[in-house]
Design an enzyme around this catalytic site. Sequence first.
Site, mmCIF file in Angstrom:
data_model
loop_
_atom_site.group_PDB
_atom_site.id
_atom_site.type_symbol
_atom_site.label_atom_id
_atom_site.label_comp_id
_atom_site.label_asym_id
_atom_site.label_seq_id
_atom_site.Cartn_x
_atom_site.Cartn_y
_atom_site.Cartn_z
ATOM 1 N N TYR A 182 0.861 -1.189 0.000
ATOM 2 C CA TYR A 182 0.000 0.000 0.000
ATOM 3 C C TYR A 182 0.889 1.228 0.000
ATOM 4 O O TYR A 182 1.873 1.299 0.747
ATOM 5 C CB TYR A 182 -0.885 -0.010 1.247
ATOM 6 N N ASP A 207 9.306 3.171 -0.333
ATOM 7 C CA ASP A 207 8.277 3.787 0.496
ATOM 8 C C ASP A 207 8.572 3.379 1.939
ATOM 9 O O ASP A 207 8.233 2.271 2.364
ATOM 10 C CB ASP A 207 6.895 3.321 0.043
ATOM 11 N N LYS A 226 4.672 9.214 9.205
ATOM 12 C CA LYS A 226 4.576 8.517 10.496
ATOM 13 C C LYS A 226 5.583 9.035 11.536
ATOM 14 O O LYS A 226 5.394 10.121 12.055
ATOM 15 C CB LYS A 226 4.674 7.004 10.282
HETATM 16 N N1 PMP Z 1 2.849 4.197 2.329
HETATM 17 C C1 PMP Z 1 2.876 3.248 3.271
HETATM 18 C C2 PMP Z 1 3.936 2.195 3.236
HETATM 19 C C3 PMP Z 1 1.913 3.259 4.289
HETATM 20 O O1 PMP Z 1 1.943 2.317 5.224
HETATM 21 C C4 PMP Z 1 0.927 4.281 4.299
HETATM 22 C C5 PMP Z 1 -0.139 4.358 5.372
HETATM 23 N N2 PMP Z 1 -0.180 3.385 6.299
HETATM 24 C C6 PMP Z 1 0.959 5.243 3.295
HETATM 25 C C7 PMP Z 1 1.933 5.172 2.323
HETATM 26 C C8 PMP Z 1 -0.046 6.352 3.256
HETATM 27 O O2 PMP Z 1 0.174 7.234 4.289
HETATM 28 P P1 PMP Z 1 -1.003 8.203 4.802
HETATM 29 O O3 PMP Z 1 -2.014 7.321 5.438
HETATM 30 O O4 PMP Z 1 -0.314 9.122 5.749
HETATM 31 O O5 PMP Z 1 -1.517 8.921 3.604
#
Ligand code: PMP
Length: 432
Positions: free
Chosen positions: A146, A241, A269
């Site tokens: 994701y 990511d 995060k």
């Molecule tokens: N990339 C990764 C690897 C994630 O785990 C997440 C959210 N858990 C996101 C992108 C998206 O981040 P956000 O919820 O802050 O938009």
Amino acid sequence: MSHTGSRSAALWREAQDLLPGGVNSPVRAFKAVGGTPVFFERGEGAYLFDVDGNRYVDLVCSWGPLILGHAHPNVVQAATRAIENGSSFGAPSPLELDLARKVIAMVPSIEQVRFVNSGTEAVMSAIRLARAATGRDVIVKFDGCYHGHGDSLLVAAGSGALTLGVPDSPGVPKALAALTAVLPYNDAPAVEQFFAQRGHEIACVIVEPVAANMGVVPPRLGFLETLRRVCDASGALLIFDEVMTGFRVAAGGAQELYGVRPDLTTLSKILGGGFPSGAYGGRRDLMARMSPSGPVYQAGTLSGNPAVMAAGAATLATLAQKKPWEALDAQGAKLEQGLADAFRSAGVPLTVTRVGSMGTAFFMGDEASDFAAVKRADTARFGRYHGLMLERGVYLPPSQFEAWFLSTAHDDAAIDHVLAAARESALVLAKG
Ligand code: PMP
């Protein structure tokens, strides 16, 4: 069955009238586990307190940001001081430089960084940059990973999308989805084969260097190296990511832990210490293409917000000073071992995956090596386990396909509480 107290239950009824599905982010709605969501009032260290006065060991940690636990004094103090000086300037402040210096010092591949407001925004911006830099449109992502809810990325996505069974959301244009190629995670030969055919069309490969949105699935030996190699050979960019892994699995994230250097990195995060944050960064020549130094447009009214910058800088400074990664790994190992023992003695198949302080307990006997494997986990059993743990004062992520996270506040007492609850729950589950 609901384990939720009466004030939570009343708030949940009202929430469903006020917010679509009662929540502001889908997985919070407990659809994957049954029961009704708990409403929280307060967090302190490793613990959450709900509106009915119940205490839980928190293994969600706000889905990763809270590596120092709830309301760490350094973070609270830094954010409070920043807010007292004004909540936003919409103009440069020294706090942005402080956090930028720290990010660049900690993350091996980042020479220059741009702050945004969420992980989704970081990923969308990094992809735009990769497409602009290569003059190509196709992007490669992996099954079960994701990367936020940007249109190009909501194709075979994990996390809430996987849990809810809507890997391709309505509203995502087919033409955009057609530019996203999805390959199996951890399958180096599949990557090599795809690049042999279409390498010249590919702008970038984006990957969670430790997959965490199908539950935690660590990279197989050599997988990340293969990505680096095919990208170099074809002129595509490699994007890690590290929204989950950044500052968590090592000071410099997964790229430090595994020794593979991406061209671009996305962060969020831990970066914001529990405030809405995001960043993308990488090679200076690439970042120079971003507006206003280059033509690739990306902007944000609240980007570099002083409270976020201050909370993030306080978090990273505390991490740099404490260097807690070995201790976090030790607590993670204790939890992993304790869970495995509890379910083995109860005769309930369980596979625990873990990288440092993040992991997942899958209700299955097989190795959790890729998306196809983890999809075989018993989600109904996980739902029951979630309820049993909640009843025993443990707040787990409400989906089989999410990671648990530990913080520096998760001491032996907190882990022992989780393991005692797990042993009792395992015995209940063993009875069928
Ligand atoms: N990339 C990764 C690897 C994630 O785990 C997440 C959210 N858990 C996101 C992108 C998206 O981040 P956000 O919820 O802050 O938009």
